[in-house]
Design a protein around this motif. Structure first.
Motif, PDB file in Angstrom:
ATOM      1  N   ALA A  54      75.611 -10.353 -87.379  1.00  0.00           N
ATOM      2  CA  ALA A  54      75.417 -11.723 -86.895  1.00  0.00           C
ATOM      3  C   ALA A  54      74.222 -11.808 -85.952  1.00  0.00           C
ATOM      4  N   LEU A  55      74.073 -10.836 -85.072  1.00  0.00           N
ATOM      5  CA  LEU A  55      72.929 -10.831 -84.159  1.00  0.00           C
ATOM      6  C   LEU A  55      71.620 -10.654 -84.917  1.00  0.00           C
ATOM      7  N   SER A  56      71.636  -9.799 -85.921  1.00  0.00           N
ATOM      8  CA  SER A  56      70.446  -9.597 -86.733  1.00  0.00           C
ATOM      9  C   SER A  56      70.075 -10.875 -87.483  1.00  0.00           C
ATOM     10  N   ASN A  57      71.077 -11.567 -88.021  1.00  0.00           N
ATOM     11  CA  ASN A  57      70.815 -12.833 -88.695  1.00  0.00           C
ATOM     12  C   ASN A  57      70.218 -13.864 -87.743  1.00  0.00           C
ATOM     13  N   ASP A  58      70.781 -13.971 -86.540  1.00  0.00           N
ATOM     14  CA  ASP A  58      70.272 -14.927 -85.560  1.00  0.00           C
ATOM     15  C   ASP A  58      68.840 -14.586 -85.151  1.00  0.00           C
ATOM     16  N   TYR A  59      68.571 -13.304 -84.943  1.00  0.00           N
ATOM     17  CA  TYR A  59      67.227 -12.873 -84.560  1.00  0.00           C
ATOM     18  C   TYR A  59      66.212 -13.204 -85.657  1.00  0.00           C
ATOM     19  N   ASN A  60      66.547 -12.876 -86.894  1.00  0.00           N
ATOM     20  CA  ASN A  60      65.623 -13.143 -87.994  1.00  0.00           C
ATOM     21  C   ASN A  60      65.463 -14.639 -88.247  1.00  0.00           C
ATOM     22  N   GLN A  61      66.531 -15.405 -88.059  1.00  0.00           N
ATOM     23  CA  GLN A  61      66.435 -16.855 -88.212  1.00  0.00           C
ATOM     24  C   GLN A  61      65.515 -17.444 -87.138  1.00  0.00           C
ATOM     25  N   SER A  62      65.591 -16.915 -85.920  1.00  0.00           N
ATOM     26  CA  SER A  62      64.703 -17.370 -84.844  1.00  0.00           C
ATOM     27  C   SER A  62      63.251 -17.031 -85.164  1.00  0.00           C
ATOM     28  N   LEU A  63      63.023 -15.829 -85.674  1.00  0.00           N
ATOM     29  CA  LEU A  63      61.659 -15.447 -86.063  1.00  0.00           C
ATOM     30  C   LEU A  63      61.135 -16.347 -87.175  1.00  0.00           C
ATOM     31  N   LEU A  64      62.001 -16.698 -88.113  1.00  0.00           N
ATOM     32  CA  LEU A  64      61.615 -17.579 -89.210  1.00  0.00           C
ATOM     33  C   LEU A  64      61.229 -18.960 -88.688  1.00  0.00           C
ATOM     34  N   MET A  65      62.010 -19.503 -87.789  1.00  0.00           N
ATOM     35  CA  MET A  65      61.700 -20.821 -87.225  1.00  0.00           C
ATOM     36  C   MET A  65      60.404 -20.786 -86.421  1.00  0.00           C
ATOM     37  N   LEU A  66      60.192 -19.725 -85.651  1.00  0.00           N
ATOM     38  CA  LEU A  66      58.971 -19.585 -84.864  1.00  0.00           C
ATOM     39  C   LEU A  66      57.745 -19.467 -85.757  1.00  0.00           C
ATOM     40  N   ALA A  67      57.831 -18.659 -86.796  1.00  0.00           N
ATOM     41  CA  ALA A  67      56.695 -18.483 -87.707  1.00  0.00           C
ATOM     42  C   ALA A  67      56.393 -19.770 -88.465  1.00  0.00           C
ATOM     43  N   THR A  68      57.431 -20.519 -88.824  1.00  0.00           N
ATOM     44  CA  THR A  68      57.221 -21.796 -89.506  1.00  0.00           C
ATOM     45  C   THR A  68      56.509 -22.782 -88.586  1.00  0.00           C
ATOM     46  N   ALA A  69      56.906 -22.819 -87.317  1.00  0.00           N
ATOM     47  CA  ALA A  69      56.240 -23.697 -86.352  1.00  0.00           C
ATOM     48  C   ALA A  69      54.788 -23.271 -86.123  1.00  0.00           C
ATOM     49  N   GLN A  70      54.546 -21.966 -86.052  1.00  0.00           N
ATOM     50  CA  GLN A  70      53.175 -21.480 -85.882  1.00  0.00           C
ATOM     51  C   GLN A  70      52.319 -21.833 -87.091  1.00  0.00           C
ATOM     52  N   GLU A  71      52.885 -21.723 -88.272  1.00  0.00           N
ATOM     53  CA  GLU A  71      52.132 -22.060 -89.476  1.00  0.00           C
ATOM     54  C   GLU A  71      51.789 -23.555 -89.492  1.00  0.00           C
ATOM     55  N   GLN A  72      52.732 -24.386 -89.108  1.00  0.00           N
ATOM     56  CA  GLN A  72      52.479 -25.824 -89.073  1.00  0.00           C
ATOM     57  C   GLN A  72      51.397 -26.168 -88.047  1.00  0.00           C
ATOM     58  N   ALA A  73      51.444 -25.516 -86.878  1.00  0.00           N
ATOM     59  CA  ALA A  73      50.427 -25.763 -85.851  1.00  0.00           C
ATOM     60  C   ALA A  73      49.047 -25.307 -86.330  1.00  0.00           C
ATOM     61  N   ALA A  74      48.990 -24.177 -86.993  1.00  0.00           N
ATOM     62  CA  ALA A  74      47.711 -23.683 -87.508  1.00  0.00           C
ATOM     63  C   ALA A  74      47.187 -24.594 -88.616  1.00  0.00           C
ATOM     64  N   LYS A  75      48.081 -25.121 -89.433  1.00  0.00           N
ATOM     65  CA  LYS A  75      47.685 -26.048 -90.488  1.00  0.00           C
ATOM     66  C   LYS A  75      47.078 -27.315 -89.893  1.00  0.00           C
ATOM     67  N   GLU A  76      47.720 -27.831 -88.845  1.00  0.00           N
ATOM     68  CA  GLU A  76      47.178 -29.018 -88.170  1.00  0.00           C
ATOM     69  C   GLU A  76      45.844 -28.710 -87.498  1.00  0.00           C
ATOM     70  N   LEU A  77      45.701 -27.532 -86.925  1.00  0.00           N
ATOM     71  CA  LEU A  77      44.434 -27.144 -86.312  1.00  0.00           C
ATOM     72  C   LEU A  77      43.323 -27.067 -87.351  1.00  0.00           C
ATOM     73  N   LEU A  78      43.624 -26.492 -88.503  1.00  0.00           N
ATOM     74  CA  LEU A  78      42.625 -26.417 -89.579  1.00  0.00           C
ATOM     75  C   LEU A  78      42.233 -27.815 -90.068  1.00  0.00           C
ATOM     76  N   ALA A  79      43.199 -28.694 -90.194  1.00  0.00           N
ATOM     77  CA  ALA A  79      42.884 -30.056 -90.632  1.00  0.00           C
ATOM     78  C   ALA A  79      42.030 -30.773 -89.601  1.00  0.00           C
ATOM     79  N   HIS A  80      42.337 -30.561 -88.331  1.00  0.00           N
ATOM     80  CA  HIS A  80      41.543 -31.184 -87.265  1.00  0.00           C
ATOM     81  C   HIS A  80      40.118 -30.629 -87.243  1.00  0.00           C
ATOM     82  N   GLU A  81      39.986 -29.320 -87.383  1.00  0.00           N
ATOM     83  CA  GLU A  81      38.653 -28.710 -87.392  1.00  0.00           C
ATOM     84  C   GLU A  81      37.847 -29.163 -88.598  1.00  0.00           C
ATOM     85  N   ALA A  82      38.479 -29.276 -89.742  1.00  0.00           N
ATOM     86  CA  ALA A  82      37.767 -29.722 -90.940  1.00  0.00           C
ATOM     87  C   ALA A  82      37.294 -31.166 -90.786  1.00  0.00           C
ATOM     88  N   LYS A  83      38.106 -31.984 -90.110  1.00  0.00           N
ATOM     89  CA  LYS A  83      37.754 -33.384 -89.924  1.00  0.00           C
ATOM     90  C   LYS A  83      36.639 -33.542 -88.895  1.00  0.00           C
TER      91      LYS A  83
END
Length: 91
Positions: A54-83
């Motif tokens: 259960a702890l391993s699942n929670d840890y990996n789920q947290s990493l997944l949510m963090l990486a998804t948020a980082q990817e979204q932020a980087a995507k927005e940064l790339l769109a802003h830089e391109a614009k």
């Protein structure tokens, strides 16, 4: 622009690693249940295994949510830089 792209690719890699770790943990949980002896099982050991999974699942789920948020932020940064930079690929 290059830094934003590298950040996004790193976030995608981290997200994939977290998803793979979640899958492996779930497979390990199923294998542990499948291979349990039915007689003389120590409930304390089973509880410890369940807690670890259960702890391993929670840890990996947290990493997944963090990486998804980082990817979204980087995507927005790339769109802003391109614009804002209006890079000409023809030149």
């Amino acid at each position: 622009m290059l830094l934003g792209l590298m950040t996004r690719l790193n976030a995608v890699s981290q997200r994939s690693n977290a998803q793979y770790a979640l899958m492996q943990n779930r497979m390990n949980m199923m294998n542990a249940v499948k291979n349990l002896p039915f007689s003389g099982s120590n409930m304390e050991t089973l509880h410890q295994m369940d807690t670890n999974f259960a702890l391993s699942n929670d840890y990996n789920q947290s990493l997944l949510m963090l990486a998804t948020a980082q990817e979204q932020a980087a995507k927005e940064l790339l769109a802003h830089e391109a614009k804002t930079n209006k890079i000409s690929y023809i030149a």
